[in-house]
Design an enzyme around this catalytic site. Structure first.
Site, PDB file in Angstrom:
ATOM      1  N   ARG A 164       0.844  -1.194   0.000  1.00 27.86           N
ATOM      2  CA  ARG A 164       0.000   0.000   0.000  1.00 27.86           C
ATOM      3  C   ARG A 164       0.883   1.250   0.000  1.00 27.86           C
ATOM      4  O   ARG A 164       2.039   1.207   0.423  1.00 27.86           O
ATOM      5  CB  ARG A 164      -0.900   0.015   1.233  1.00 27.86           C
ATOM      6  CG  ARG A 164      -1.790  -1.233   1.376  1.00 27.86           C
ATOM      7  CD  ARG A 164      -2.547  -1.208   2.685  1.00 27.86           C
ATOM      8  NE  ARG A 164      -3.434  -2.358   2.845  1.00 27.86           N
ATOM      9  CZ  ARG A 164      -3.099  -3.483   3.486  1.00 27.86           C
ATOM     10  NH1 ARG A 164      -1.901  -3.603   4.037  1.00 27.86           N
ATOM     11  NH2 ARG A 164      -3.959  -4.471   3.581  1.00 27.86           N
ATOM     12  N   LYS A 190      -1.676  -2.526   8.095  1.00 27.52           N
ATOM     13  CA  LYS A 190      -2.844  -2.094   8.848  1.00 27.52           C
ATOM     14  C   LYS A 190      -2.846  -2.716  10.238  1.00 27.52           C
ATOM     15  O   LYS A 190      -2.368  -3.821  10.439  1.00 27.52           O
ATOM     16  CB  LYS A 190      -4.124  -2.488   8.094  1.00 27.52           C
ATOM     17  CG  LYS A 190      -4.372  -1.669   6.839  1.00 27.52           C
ATOM     18  CD  LYS A 190      -5.725  -2.016   6.237  1.00 27.52           C
ATOM     19  CE  LYS A 190      -6.058  -1.115   5.054  1.00 27.52           C
ATOM     20  NZ  LYS A 190      -7.387  -1.431   4.482  1.00 27.52           N
ATOM     21  N   HIS A 269      -3.463   2.295  -5.880  1.00 27.82           N
ATOM     22  CA  HIS A 269      -3.979   0.956  -5.584  1.00 27.82           C
ATOM     23  C   HIS A 269      -4.024   0.087  -6.835  1.00 27.82           C
ATOM     24  O   HIS A 269      -4.017  -1.146  -6.735  1.00 27.82           O
ATOM     25  CB  HIS A 269      -5.379   1.059  -4.960  1.00 27.82           C
ATOM     26  CG  HIS A 269      -5.781  -0.154  -4.193  1.00 27.82           C
ATOM     27  ND1 HIS A 269      -5.324  -0.422  -2.923  1.00 27.82           N
ATOM     28  CD2 HIS A 269      -6.586  -1.196  -4.527  1.00 27.82           C
ATOM     29  CE1 HIS A 269      -5.834  -1.564  -2.505  1.00 27.82           C
ATOM     30  NE2 HIS A 269      -6.605  -2.061  -3.464  1.00 27.82           N
ATOM     31  N   ARG A 272      -1.061  -2.078  -6.811  1.00 28.22           N
ATOM     32  CA  ARG A 272      -1.238  -3.203  -5.882  1.00 28.22           C
ATOM     33  C   ARG A 272      -2.105  -4.290  -6.541  1.00 28.22           C
ATOM     34  O   ARG A 272      -1.779  -5.478  -6.458  1.00 28.22           O
ATOM     35  CB  ARG A 272      -1.884  -2.693  -4.597  1.00 28.22           C
ATOM     36  CG  ARG A 272      -2.168  -3.744  -3.526  1.00 28.22           C
ATOM     37  CD  ARG A 272      -2.569  -3.002  -2.258  1.00 28.22           C
ATOM     38  NE  ARG A 272      -3.190  -3.838  -1.242  1.00 28.22           N
ATOM     39  CZ  ARG A 272      -2.538  -4.564  -0.343  1.00 28.22           C
ATOM     40  NH1 ARG A 272      -1.212  -4.596  -0.363  1.00 28.22           N
ATOM     41  NH2 ARG A 272      -3.175  -5.273   0.575  1.00 28.22           N
ATOM     42  N   HIS A 295      -3.519  -9.173   3.784  1.00 22.19           N
ATOM     43  CA  HIS A 295      -4.972  -9.240   3.929  1.00 22.19           C
ATOM     44  C   HIS A 295      -5.356 -10.062   5.154  1.00 22.19           C
ATOM     45  O   HIS A 295      -4.788 -11.132   5.392  1.00 22.19           O
ATOM     46  CB  HIS A 295      -5.615  -9.876   2.691  1.00 22.19           C
ATOM     47  CG  HIS A 295      -5.653  -8.975   1.506  1.00 22.19           C
ATOM     48  ND1 HIS A 295      -5.730  -9.437   0.207  1.00 22.19           N
ATOM     49  CD2 HIS A 295      -5.637  -7.619   1.420  1.00 22.19           C
ATOM     50  CE1 HIS A 295      -5.754  -8.408  -0.628  1.00 22.19           C
ATOM     51  NE2 HIS A 295      -5.701  -7.299   0.086  1.00 22.19           N
ATOM     52  N   TYR A 304      -8.790 -10.050  -6.391  1.00 28.14           N
ATOM     53  CA  TYR A 304      -7.726  -9.819  -7.364  1.00 28.14           C
ATOM     54  C   TYR A 304      -7.507 -11.016  -8.284  1.00 28.14           C
ATOM     55  O   TYR A 304      -6.675 -10.956  -9.188  1.00 28.14           O
ATOM     56  CB  TYR A 304      -6.410  -9.508  -6.647  1.00 28.14           C
ATOM     57  CG  TYR A 304      -6.445  -8.276  -5.788  1.00 28.14           C
ATOM     58  CD1 TYR A 304      -6.411  -7.010  -6.356  1.00 28.14           C
ATOM     59  CD2 TYR A 304      -6.507  -8.364  -4.404  1.00 28.14           C
ATOM     60  CE1 TYR A 304      -6.451  -5.868  -5.573  1.00 28.14           C
ATOM     61  CE2 TYR A 304      -6.541  -7.227  -3.603  1.00 28.14           C
ATOM     62  CZ  TYR A 304      -6.517  -5.992  -4.206  1.00 28.14           C
ATOM     63  OH  TYR A 304      -6.548  -4.871  -3.417  1.00 28.14           O
TER      64      TYR A 304
END
Length: 321
Positions: A164, A190, A269, A272, A295, A304
């Protein structure tokens, strides 16, 4: 007689203790959302609902029933908001009510049981680049200037590792290091989760060229990617702004190469999504890609996975007249 332990200077005063005890649950809820973008979005979503319902303060949330939530959802559908946006707004309100329930401020969560719009479970909406476009973007920055050398390293880091933009801007020089004889990125993702991602050899060459040209290789605790000029303060020993990566790198070279005209909605993004799609298309294990991207749930990674919708396999190219 028991000896009293001296109070440390860091200890709360009586006034501080009473002030913290009186923190409203809605402020406590916001404070526990660690991601700044999510916190800002959720705060705005809840404010929108409060305005829609005509509430005068957070305390009146206890008067909200499921019918109010359903009416708000219908109003958002009439505004033709995207299903994902409506889902997020309902999630924000549900999250707040869960916090209020924990504090016994409300009797229950009225969002529970409210049907949410179906999400696109097959494919994400972020556009990915094709191989030719990715190579074109990687080669777009000039190889003779410091900015061009830096931008090549940034684009390679994004396209080869799927990180990210906030993670890229948070990298320090020491975060590129050897583990078991292989160079890795130490990435803070995150919720402050740390993961280690092996560095692609081609990307590593661009990073080494950038560090040699910029001259801050020895500043291990400093940011890896830095501004090349700062007209406001003159300081260059700071991290890049994520907005700058979007505006001055991805959008800039996307427009210069014409990729922005081909790929509607090109953003950071997208790089990514390109990395994830490319890895899956070349038979990477989806569980490994999930870990690689950071994730929390493999269902996000599946967005994806576009192997079942490859354009070259479309019946469009089998029709003959």
């Amino acid at each position: 007689m028991q000896q009293l332990v001296p109070v440390r200077k860091q200890a709360l005063t009586r006034g501080e203790f009473e002030r913290l005890a009186e923190v409203p649950p809605e402020e406590e809820w916001l404070a526990n959302i660690t991601n700044a973008k999510t916190r800002r979005a959720y705060k705005n979503d809840v404010r929108e609902f409060i305005a829609y319902a005509g509430l005068r303060n957070y305390g009146e949330l206890r008067l909200i029933a499921r019918a109010h939530i359903i009416d708000w959802r219908s109003a958002m559908e009439r505004r033709e908001l995207e299903p994902a946006t409506i889902r997020r707004k309902l999630s924000a309100l549900s999250s707040l009510f869960d916090c209020l329930c924990d504090r016994n401020a409300v009797a229950g969560n009225p969002v529970d049981g409210v049907k949410r719009p179906m999400a696109n479970g097959n494919e994400g909406s972020t556009p990915a680049l094709g191989d030719r476009q990715a190579r074109q973007l990687l080669e777009a920055p000039p190889a003779e200037t410091l900015k061009g050398i830096r931008d090549r390293a940034i684009l390679a880091t994004l396209l080869y590792h799927g990180i990210r933009r906030e993670e890229l801007c948070g990298l320090k020089v020491k975060d590129v290091h050897s583990r078991q004889g292989v160079m890795h990125f130490r990435i803070r993702g995150k919720r402050s989760k740390v993961r280690f991602v092996p560095v692609n050899a081609g990307a590593l060459r661009t990073i080494e060229a950038y560090l040699a040209t910029a001259g801050h290789r020895a500043d291990l605790d400093g940011p890896l990617f830095r501004p090349v000029k700062n007209n406001r303060t003159g300081r260059l020993d700071r991290a890049l702004d994520p907005a700058s990566v979007y505006r001055n790198i991805v959008v800039k070279y996307g427009q210069e190469t014409g990729i922005s005209a081909e790929v509607i909605g090109l953003c950071v993004h997208s790089l990514r999504a390109t990395a994830a799609t490319n890895a899956l298309s070349h038979d990477s294990d989806i569980a490994k890609v999930q870990e690689w991207l950071g994730h929390a749930n493999v269902s996000t990674t599946r967005l994806y996975d576009r192997r079942k919708s490859r354009p070259e396999d479309s019946p469009s190219f089998r029709v003959k007249y």
